[in-house]
Write a protein that holds these residues in place. Structure first.
Motif, short mmCIF file in Angstrom:
data_model
loop_
_atom_site.label_atom_id
_atom_site.label_comp_id
_atom_site.label_asym_id
_atom_site.label_seq_id
_atom_site.Cartn_x
_atom_site.Cartn_y
_atom_site.Cartn_z
N GLU A 1 0.79 -1.23 0.00
CA GLU A 1 0.00 0.00 0.00
C GLU A 1 0.82 1.29 0.00
N HIS B 1 0.60 -2.86 -5.14
CA HIS B 1 -0.31 -4.00 -4.96
C HIS B 1 0.38 -5.25 -4.43
N HIS C 1 -1.40 -9.98 -10.18
CA HIS C 1 -0.11 -9.35 -10.45
C HIS C 1 0.37 -9.70 -11.86
N SER D 1 -1.44 -12.65 -5.40
CA SER D 1 -2.41 -11.73 -4.79
C SER D 1 -3.38 -12.44 -3.85
N THR E 1 -5.68 -8.50 2.34
CA THR E 1 -5.79 -7.06 2.15
C THR E 1 -5.96 -6.41 3.51
#
Length: 115
Positions: free
Chosen positions: A11, A43, A99, A108, A113
């Motif tokens: 981030e 990301h 990605h 990912s 997250t």
């Protein structure tokens, strides 16, 4: 790049410079300017060193077109990268990795997250 275990997504943020935006639009005339990302967020999985990567444009035609990414190590993205999509899929539900091919760190779906 070394990942910071348990920290989720990196981030780290940056802004697309007007000069890099102009270069992107000149180099890729079919890109829709309204779909180019200006506010960029890395990301990849959280990391304490190495480059940051963000998607600039993910609407190229064709299933194998990939996406336009940028990379930075300071606060200013300076390069446009056309990268093919990572072909990996999660083993359980076959969700594709978000990605690019040969990205550093986990896929990912392997990185939680942050809320």
């Amino acid at each position: 790049m070394s990942a910071v275990a348990g920290d989720g997504v990196c981030e780290k943020s940056a802004f697309l410079t007007p000069a890099l935006r102009a270069e992107l639009l000149a180099s890729y005339p079919d890109v829709r300017p309204d779909l180019v990302a200006d506010d960029l967020i890395c990301h990849l999985a959280a990391h304490d060193d190495g480059d940051h990567f963000a998607i600039l444009y993910d609407h190229l035609p064709g299933p194998d077109a990939g996406a336009l990414w940028t990379r930075w190590s300071d606060d200013v993205p300076r390069v446009i990268l056309l990268r093919p999509d990572c072909p990996a899929r999660s083993p359980e539900d076959r969700i594709p990795c978000g990605h690019f091919t040969a990205h550093p760190g986990p896929h990912s779906w392997q990185t939680p997250t942050q809320a």
